[in-house]
Write an enzyme that holds these catalytic residues in place. Structure first.
Site, PDB file in Angstrom:
ATOM      1  N   GLU A  49       0.822  -1.211   0.000  1.00 13.63           N
ATOM      2  CA  GLU A  49       0.000   0.000   0.000  1.00 13.63           C
ATOM      3  C   GLU A  49       0.860   1.267   0.000  1.00 13.63           C
ATOM      4  O   GLU A  49       0.402   2.331   0.409  1.00 13.63           O
ATOM      5  CB  GLU A  49      -0.928  -0.013   1.215  1.00 13.63           C
ATOM      6  CG  GLU A  49      -1.889  -1.181   1.218  1.00 13.63           C
ATOM      7  CD  GLU A  49      -2.750  -1.226   2.462  1.00 13.63           C
ATOM      8  OE1 GLU A  49      -3.686  -0.417   2.568  1.00 13.63           O
ATOM      9  OE2 GLU A  49      -2.477  -2.078   3.346  1.00 13.63           O
ATOM     10  N   SER A 182      -6.488  -2.546   1.890  1.00 14.73           N
ATOM     11  CA  SER A 182      -6.796  -2.033   0.553  1.00 14.73           C
ATOM     12  C   SER A 182      -7.294  -3.111  -0.405  1.00 14.73           C
ATOM     13  O   SER A 182      -7.118  -3.010  -1.615  1.00 14.73           O
ATOM     14  CB  SER A 182      -5.574  -1.324  -0.057  1.00 14.73           C
ATOM     15  OG  SER A 182      -5.293  -0.142   0.637  1.00 14.73           O
ATOM     16  N   TYR A 252      -9.427   3.735  -4.870  1.00 11.49           N
ATOM     17  CA  TYR A 252      -8.466   4.812  -5.074  1.00 11.49           C
ATOM     18  C   TYR A 252      -8.508   5.481  -6.445  1.00 11.49           C
ATOM     19  O   TYR A 252      -7.938   6.551  -6.614  1.00 11.49           O
ATOM     20  CB  TYR A 252      -7.052   4.296  -4.791  1.00 11.49           C
ATOM     21  CG  TYR A 252      -6.927   3.739  -3.402  1.00 11.49           C
ATOM     22  CD1 TYR A 252      -7.135   4.550  -2.293  1.00 11.49           C
ATOM     23  CD2 TYR A 252      -6.639   2.400  -3.169  1.00 11.49           C
ATOM     24  CE1 TYR A 252      -7.046   4.051  -1.003  1.00 11.49           C
ATOM     25  CE2 TYR A 252      -6.550   1.889  -1.892  1.00 11.49           C
ATOM     26  CZ  TYR A 252      -6.745   2.713  -0.814  1.00 11.49           C
ATOM     27  OH  TYR A 252      -6.656   2.214   0.460  1.00 11.49           O
ATOM     28  N   ARG A 291     -11.881   2.908  11.397  1.00 13.24           N
ATOM     29  CA  ARG A 291     -12.988   2.861  10.436  1.00 13.24           C
ATOM     30  C   ARG A 291     -13.349   1.401  10.229  1.00 13.24           C
ATOM     31  O   ARG A 291     -12.522   0.600   9.817  1.00 13.24           O
ATOM     32  CB  ARG A 291     -12.584   3.500   9.109  1.00 13.24           C
ATOM     33  CG  ARG A 291     -13.784   3.943   8.251  1.00 13.24           C
ATOM     34  CD  ARG A 291     -13.426   4.118   6.799  1.00 13.24           C
ATOM     35  NE  ARG A 291     -13.261   2.813   6.154  1.00 13.24           N
ATOM     36  CZ  ARG A 291     -12.188   2.459   5.471  1.00 13.24           C
ATOM     37  NH1 ARG A 291     -11.166   3.270   5.336  1.00 13.24           N
ATOM     38  NH2 ARG A 291     -12.123   1.245   4.931  1.00 13.24           N
ATOM     39  N   ASP A 293     -15.807  -1.619   8.543  1.00 11.10           N
ATOM     40  CA  ASP A 293     -16.551  -1.894   7.318  1.00 11.10           C
ATOM     41  C   ASP A 293     -17.607  -2.963   7.576  1.00 11.10           C
ATOM     42  O   ASP A 293     -17.319  -3.995   8.206  1.00 11.10           O
ATOM     43  CB  ASP A 293     -15.602  -2.369   6.220  1.00 11.10           C
ATOM     44  CG  ASP A 293     -14.533  -1.331   5.889  1.00 11.10           C
ATOM     45  OD1 ASP A 293     -14.787  -0.131   6.110  1.00 11.10           O
ATOM     46  OD2 ASP A 293     -13.442  -1.725   5.426  1.00 11.10           O
ATOM     47  N   GLU A 306     -14.016  -5.801   8.924  1.00 17.50           N
ATOM     48  CA  GLU A 306     -12.707  -5.433   9.449  1.00 17.50           C
ATOM     49  C   GLU A 306     -12.764  -4.039  10.045  1.00 17.50           C
ATOM     50  O   GLU A 306     -13.679  -3.260   9.774  1.00 17.50           O
ATOM     51  CB  GLU A 306     -11.634  -5.480   8.355  1.00 17.50           C
ATOM     52  CG  GLU A 306     -11.831  -4.482   7.230  1.00 17.50           C
ATOM     53  CD  GLU A 306     -10.698  -4.539   6.218  1.00 17.50           C
ATOM     54  OE1 GLU A 306      -9.520  -4.543   6.646  1.00 17.50           O
ATOM     55  OE2 GLU A 306     -10.984  -4.576   5.007  1.00 17.50           O
ATOM     56  N   ASN A 308     -10.137  -0.754  10.427  1.00 20.51           N
ATOM     57  CA  ASN A 308      -8.886  -0.148   9.979  1.00 20.51           C
ATOM     58  C   ASN A 308      -8.436   0.883  11.005  1.00 20.51           C
ATOM     59  O   ASN A 308      -9.194   1.793  11.335  1.00 20.51           O
ATOM     60  CB  ASN A 308      -9.090   0.548   8.633  1.00 20.51           C
ATOM     61  CG  ASN A 308      -9.646  -0.389   7.577  1.00 20.51           C
ATOM     62  OD1 ASN A 308      -8.902  -1.105   6.934  1.00 20.51           O
ATOM     63  ND2 ASN A 308     -10.956  -0.395   7.404  1.00 20.51           N
ATOM     64  N   GLY A 312      -7.477   5.432   5.111  1.00 19.34           N
ATOM     65  CA  GLY A 312      -6.906   6.241   4.058  1.00 19.34           C
ATOM     66  C   GLY A 312      -7.242   7.717   4.215  1.00 19.34           C
ATOM     67  O   GLY A 312      -8.298   8.092   4.744  1.00 19.34           O
TER      68      GLY A 312
END
Length: 346
Positions: A49, A182, A252, A291, A293, A306, A308, A312
């Site tokens: 990443e 990612s 992205y 964050r 998901d 998951e 994070n 990002g």
């Protein structure tokens, strides 16, 4: 006191019943009242990443400088970066590293040894959240729904185990690295013939893979900010435009996905998901930001996938997008994260 009124040991509503109040808004914070900081920002690194990290770092550095902070950027891929870091005597290190070496507790451990405060979660929380297999144990112990799975660590026996898993749960299924971000190395397997190549793709980037039940539904994400007092930001619905799931390109690429804020769910479901994200943040021991998901299926069950610990921060990223919708601009958000890092890790 009935079950629905009880609070669990983490200070969040009991799982009994589904009436979750809207998360309490955090007390107004003015970053303009915070002192200007001498910040070293770490971005780049050697993980898969790297490019995302460099973009995150560039955006965060620009926002922090606009708020008056002094920011010097370092790339840990440089063997001399530790000497440079120590010589700069920063007030705090802002970690904009994603993946291995940045999000898994390694850089956090180094900074602990150097007695330098840093942003985000500590060593243990970072390692737990990065390891999807271990984080699932914590989710389940807390009563957070997460899809059934098996972990495999060898190609030949992994294929047999995956075939057995498909026999029990059916297709499609998801093959994913246990400790990558990612969406690197993820495959949605729709026919049994696709299993071997999906495992090969996963093992190319990770020693351990998860074979997981596929959950169809509305994909959403929730950012949580703060240390002791948490604020769940607005729930974002993610609609990939360039692929059939939220993969690397959808994350992205410019125009890779639509972010719908708030998600097109009932107010009760939005509050429930925010509460589940705060619960995940607490049970993993996160600080500063996270964050999580989720996918909400057709029956109204919210499944977590998951958490994070260093979301990002690129121009297309979800954390700054959600914060902006809540009235928190990027420079303000990152200044808060700096202050929470100093508070948590001094």
């Amino acid at each position: 006191m009935n079950a629905a009124d009880k609070q669990d040991s983490l200070g969040l509503p009991s799982q009994a019943g589904t009436q979750f109040p809207a998360p309490k808004a955090m007390e107004a914070f003015s970053s303009n009242n915070a002192p200007y900081r001498n910040i070293v920002l770490l971005a780049g690194g050697s993980s898969g990443e790297r490019e995302v990290s460099l973009n995150s770092g560039e955006n965060a550095a620009a926002a922090l400088r606009a708020f008056g902070h002094q920011v010097i950027e370092l790339d840990p891929i440089d063997p001399a970066f530790i000497t440079a870091l120590v010589g700069l005597e920063p007030d705090v290190v802002f970690i904009a590293l994603h993946g291995h070496g940045g999000e898994d507790g390694q850089i956090q451990g180094l900074l602990e040894l150097l007695h330098i405060p840093y942003t985000g979660s500590g060593v243990l929380a970072s390692a737990l959240a990065m390891d999807k297999q271990k984080s699932k144990v914590f989710y389940r112990n807390a009563g957070i729904q997460t899809p059934d799975y098996i972990a495999v660590s060898e190609a030949q026996t992994g294929l047999l185990a995956a075939q057995d898993f498909v026999g029990r749960y059916g297709l499609p299924c998801v093959v994913k690295p246990a400790a990558e971000g990612s969406s690197i190395g993820i495959t949605i397997v729709r026919t049994i013939d696709e299993l071997p190549s999906a495992l090969d793709r996963g093992f190319a980037v990770s020693k351990t893979l998860l074979v997981e039940r596929f959950i169809a539904g509305t994909e959403v994400t929730v950012a949580v900010i703060g240390n002791e007092e948490l604020q769940a930001l607005p729930v974002i619905e993610i609609v990939p435009l360039v692929s059939d799931f939220y993969d690397y390109e959808a994350k992205y690429a410019d125009g890779g996905s639509d972010h719908i804020i708030p998600a097109r769910l009932s107010s009760q479901m939005l509050s429930y998901i925010q509460s589940q994200a705060m619960l995940a943040h607490r049970v993993l021991g996160c600080s500063g930001m996270s964050r999580s998901d989720f996918i909400v299926d057709a029956l109204g069950t919210a499944w977590i996938f998951e958490t994070n610990t260093i979301p990002g921060m690129t121009a297309t990223s979800l954390l700054p997008d959600s914060a902006r919708h809540a009235g928190i601009e990027a420079g303000d958000l990152y200044t808060r994260i700096v202050e929470w890092g100093i508070e948590a890790h001094s």
